[in-house]
Design a protein around this motif. Structure first.
Motif, PDB file in Angstrom:
ATOM      1  N   GLN A  48      -8.721  -1.062  -2.322  1.00  0.00           N
ATOM      2  CA  GLN A  48      -9.688  -1.656  -1.396  1.00  0.00           C
ATOM      3  C   GLN A  48      -9.390  -3.136  -1.147  1.00  0.00           C
ATOM      4  O   GLN A  48      -9.530  -3.625  -0.033  1.00  0.00           O
ATOM      5  CB  GLN A  48     -11.131  -1.493  -1.915  1.00  0.00           C
ATOM      6  CG  GLN A  48     -11.620  -0.071  -1.936  1.00  0.00           C
ATOM      7  CD  GLN A  48     -11.129   0.704  -3.162  1.00  0.00           C
ATOM      8  OE1 GLN A  48     -10.642   0.128  -4.135  1.00  0.00           O
ATOM      9  NE2 GLN A  48     -11.232   2.023  -3.106  1.00  0.00           N
ATOM     10  N   ASP A  49      -8.970  -3.833  -2.201  1.00  0.00           N
ATOM     11  CA  ASP A  49      -8.622  -5.245  -2.040  1.00  0.00           C
ATOM     12  C   ASP A  49      -7.427  -5.411  -1.104  1.00  0.00           C
ATOM     13  O   ASP A  49      -7.407  -6.307  -0.259  1.00  0.00           O
ATOM     14  CB  ASP A  49      -8.316  -5.890  -3.391  1.00  0.00           C
ATOM     15  CG  ASP A  49      -9.547  -6.049  -4.259  1.00  0.00           C
ATOM     16  OD1 ASP A  49     -10.674  -5.888  -3.752  1.00  0.00           O
ATOM     17  OD2 ASP A  49      -9.375  -6.330  -5.463  1.00  0.00           O
ATOM     18  N   LEU A  50      -6.436  -4.529  -1.254  1.00  0.00           N
ATOM     19  CA  LEU A  50      -5.277  -4.594  -0.369  1.00  0.00           C
ATOM     20  C   LEU A  50      -5.662  -4.271   1.070  1.00  0.00           C
ATOM     21  O   LEU A  50      -5.176  -4.913   2.010  1.00  0.00           O
ATOM     22  CB  LEU A  50      -4.187  -3.635  -0.850  1.00  0.00           C
ATOM     23  CG  LEU A  50      -3.360  -4.137  -2.034  1.00  0.00           C
ATOM     24  CD1 LEU A  50      -2.485  -3.019  -2.585  1.00  0.00           C
ATOM     25  CD2 LEU A  50      -2.522  -5.339  -1.641  1.00  0.00           C
ATOM     26  N   LEU A  51      -6.528  -3.312   1.255  1.00  0.00           N
ATOM     27  CA  LEU A  51      -6.980  -2.977   2.616  1.00  0.00           C
ATOM     28  C   LEU A  51      -7.728  -4.153   3.236  1.00  0.00           C
ATOM     29  O   LEU A  51      -7.556  -4.450   4.420  1.00  0.00           O
ATOM     30  CB  LEU A  51      -7.856  -1.719   2.601  1.00  0.00           C
ATOM     31  CG  LEU A  51      -7.103  -0.415   2.311  1.00  0.00           C
ATOM     32  CD1 LEU A  51      -8.090   0.726   2.039  1.00  0.00           C
ATOM     33  CD2 LEU A  51      -6.173  -0.060   3.450  1.00  0.00           C
ATOM     34  N   ARG A  52      -8.521  -4.851   2.429  1.00  0.00           N
ATOM     35  CA  ARG A  52      -9.226  -6.039   2.929  1.00  0.00           C
ATOM     36  C   ARG A  52      -8.241  -7.149   3.286  1.00  0.00           C
ATOM     37  O   ARG A  52      -8.395  -7.833   4.301  1.00  0.00           O
ATOM     38  CB  ARG A  52     -10.240  -6.540   1.897  1.00  0.00           C
ATOM     39  CG  ARG A  52     -11.588  -5.849   1.989  1.00  0.00           C
ATOM     40  CD  ARG A  52     -12.653  -6.585   1.174  1.00  0.00           C
ATOM     41  NE  ARG A  52     -12.453  -6.469  -0.254  1.00  0.00           N
ATOM     42  CZ  ARG A  52     -12.822  -5.428  -0.997  1.00  0.00           C
ATOM     43  NH1 ARG A  52     -13.421  -4.402  -0.440  1.00  0.00           N
ATOM     44  NH2 ARG A  52     -12.605  -5.409  -2.293  1.00  0.00           N
ATOM     45  N   LEU A  56       0.831  -1.211   0.000  1.00  0.00           N
ATOM     46  CA  LEU A  56       0.000   0.000   0.000  1.00  0.00           C
ATOM     47  C   LEU A  56       0.865   1.260   0.000  1.00  0.00           C
ATOM     48  O   LEU A  56       0.526   2.254  -0.647  1.00  0.00           O
ATOM     49  CB  LEU A  56      -0.941   0.003   1.206  1.00  0.00           C
ATOM     50  CG  LEU A  56      -2.163  -0.886   1.062  1.00  0.00           C
ATOM     51  CD1 LEU A  56      -2.795  -1.166   2.417  1.00  0.00           C
ATOM     52  CD2 LEU A  56      -3.177  -0.248   0.123  1.00  0.00           C
ATOM     53  N   LYS A  57       1.984   1.215   0.685  1.00  0.00           N
ATOM     54  CA  LYS A  57       2.895   2.357   0.692  1.00  0.00           C
ATOM     55  C   LYS A  57       3.420   2.615  -0.722  1.00  0.00           C
ATOM     56  O   LYS A  57       3.454   3.764  -1.187  1.00  0.00           O
ATOM     57  CB  LYS A  57       4.059   2.107   1.650  1.00  0.00           C
ATOM     58  CG  LYS A  57       5.046   3.243   1.722  1.00  0.00           C
ATOM     59  CD  LYS A  57       6.138   2.946   2.725  1.00  0.00           C
ATOM     60  CE  LYS A  57       7.001   4.176   2.907  1.00  0.00           C
ATOM     61  NZ  LYS A  57       7.701   4.165   4.175  1.00  0.00           N
ATOM     62  N   ALA A  58       3.855   1.561  -1.404  1.00  0.00           N
ATOM     63  CA  ALA A  58       4.333   1.708  -2.783  1.00  0.00           C
ATOM     64  C   ALA A  58       3.225   2.262  -3.668  1.00  0.00           C
ATOM     65  O   ALA A  58       3.454   3.169  -4.480  1.00  0.00           O
ATOM     66  CB  ALA A  58       4.833   0.368  -3.312  1.00  0.00           C
ATOM     67  N   GLU A  60      -6.682  -6.314   6.591  1.00  0.00           N
ATOM     68  CA  GLU A  60      -7.619  -6.597   7.687  1.00  0.00           C
ATOM     69  C   GLU A  60      -7.695  -8.094   7.968  1.00  0.00           C
ATOM     70  O   GLU A  60      -7.760  -8.511   9.121  1.00  0.00           O
ATOM     71  CB  GLU A  60      -9.011  -6.035   7.380  1.00  0.00           C
ATOM     72  CG  GLU A  60      -9.124  -4.545   7.562  1.00  0.00           C
ATOM     73  CD  GLU A  60      -8.692  -4.083   8.953  1.00  0.00           C
ATOM     74  OE1 GLU A  60      -9.182  -4.634   9.962  1.00  0.00           O
ATOM     75  OE2 GLU A  60      -7.841  -3.172   9.024  1.00  0.00           O
ATOM     76  N   TYR A  61      -7.710  -8.879   6.900  1.00  0.00           N
ATOM     77  CA  TYR A  61      -7.726 -10.345   7.068  1.00  0.00           C
ATOM     78  C   TYR A  61      -6.517 -10.780   7.893  1.00  0.00           C
ATOM     79  O   TYR A  61      -6.647 -11.532   8.867  1.00  0.00           O
ATOM     80  CB  TYR A  61      -7.710 -11.041   5.700  1.00  0.00           C
ATOM     81  CG  TYR A  61      -7.366 -12.502   5.792  1.00  0.00           C
ATOM     82  CD1 TYR A  61      -8.314 -13.428   6.208  1.00  0.00           C
ATOM     83  CD2 TYR A  61      -6.078 -12.949   5.502  1.00  0.00           C
ATOM     84  CE1 TYR A  61      -7.998 -14.775   6.323  1.00  0.00           C
ATOM     85  CE2 TYR A  61      -5.754 -14.292   5.613  1.00  0.00           C
ATOM     86  CZ  TYR A  61      -6.711 -15.198   6.023  1.00  0.00           C
ATOM     87  OH  TYR A  61      -6.389 -16.520   6.143  1.00  0.00           O
ATOM     88  N   TYR A  62      -5.331 -10.315   7.509  1.00  0.00           N
ATOM     89  CA  TYR A  62      -4.122 -10.704   8.247  1.00  0.00           C
ATOM     90  C   TYR A  62      -4.154 -10.194   9.687  1.00  0.00           C
ATOM     91  O   TYR A  62      -3.731 -10.898  10.601  1.00  0.00           O
ATOM     92  CB  TYR A  62      -2.866 -10.205   7.532  1.00  0.00           C
ATOM     93  CG  TYR A  62      -2.462 -11.073   6.364  1.00  0.00           C
ATOM     94  CD1 TYR A  62      -2.108 -12.401   6.556  1.00  0.00           C
ATOM     95  CD2 TYR A  62      -2.420 -10.570   5.076  1.00  0.00           C
ATOM     96  CE1 TYR A  62      -1.737 -13.203   5.494  1.00  0.00           C
ATOM     97  CE2 TYR A  62      -2.040 -11.366   4.010  1.00  0.00           C
ATOM     98  CZ  TYR A  62      -1.701 -12.683   4.219  1.00  0.00           C
ATOM     99  OH  TYR A  62      -1.335 -13.477   3.177  1.00  0.00           O
ATOM    100  N   LYS A  63      -4.647  -8.987   9.898  1.00  0.00           N
ATOM    101  CA  LYS A  63      -4.731  -8.455  11.263  1.00  0.00           C
ATOM    102  C   LYS A  63      -5.633  -9.333  12.126  1.00  0.00           C
ATOM    103  O   LYS A  63      -5.316  -9.623  13.281  1.00  0.00           O
ATOM    104  CB  LYS A  63      -5.231  -7.008  11.235  1.00  0.00           C
ATOM    105  CG  LYS A  63      -4.159  -6.026  10.790  1.00  0.00           C
ATOM    106  CD  LYS A  63      -4.667  -4.645  10.461  1.00  0.00           C
ATOM    107  CE  LYS A  63      -5.487  -3.964  11.490  1.00  0.00           C
ATOM    108  NZ  LYS A  63      -5.883  -2.595  11.112  1.00  0.00           N
TER     109      LYS A  63
END
Length: 142
Positions: free
Chosen positions: A58-62, A35-37, A65-68
């Protein structure tokens, strides 16, 4: 959970945090770096979203969240394995019941690393896309 608390938990003798939890933490960090890149490229190329697959961010944010969630969930699943092993086995009926519970708990616990692996493969695709676009913007070098 604060990072220091998590690292303390990881170093203790417990089932709350282990290899699966650490893998999930690594997945969340990797997703954050992708996400930073993405955000670095987007700053230089406002049309980036048009060039990428729909819902990239949005997919990366999801995924993050999954990993968190899996940082905690993986430990809870393994706790169930340990709970099943702590069941009594004095009688034949106890042993049969305990064995069934252990098998059920292991099935759930094994799903966790498998699903994280599936998500990691998806994450690799995002790394590839980010890398390709980052390389196209040589001016982003540090």
């Amino acid at each position: 959970m604060e990072i220091n608390n998590y690292l303390d938990l990881l170093s203790e003798n417990n089932a709350k945090a282990g290899g699966g939890s650490a893998s999930a933490f690594a997945g969340a960090m990797a997703t954050s770096l992708i996400l930073k890149a993405y955000n670095m490229i987007k700053k230089r190329d406002p049309e980036l979203d048009d060039k990428l697959q729909e819902h990239y961010e949005q997919d990366l944010l999801r995924l993050r969240e999954y990993y968190k969630e899996m940082i905690i969930t993986d430990g809870k699943l393994f706790e169930k394995v340990l709970e099943a092993y702590s069941l009594p086995k004095e009688t034949n009926g106890d042993s049969i019941y305990r064995k069934q519970r252990v098998e059920e708990a292991y099935k759930d616990a094994f799903d966790s690393p498998y699903n994280m692996m599936i998500h990691a493969v998806k994450l690799y695709d995002y790394i590839s896309v980010s890398y390709t676009h980052l390389r196209a913007h040589e001016t982003l070098r540090y």
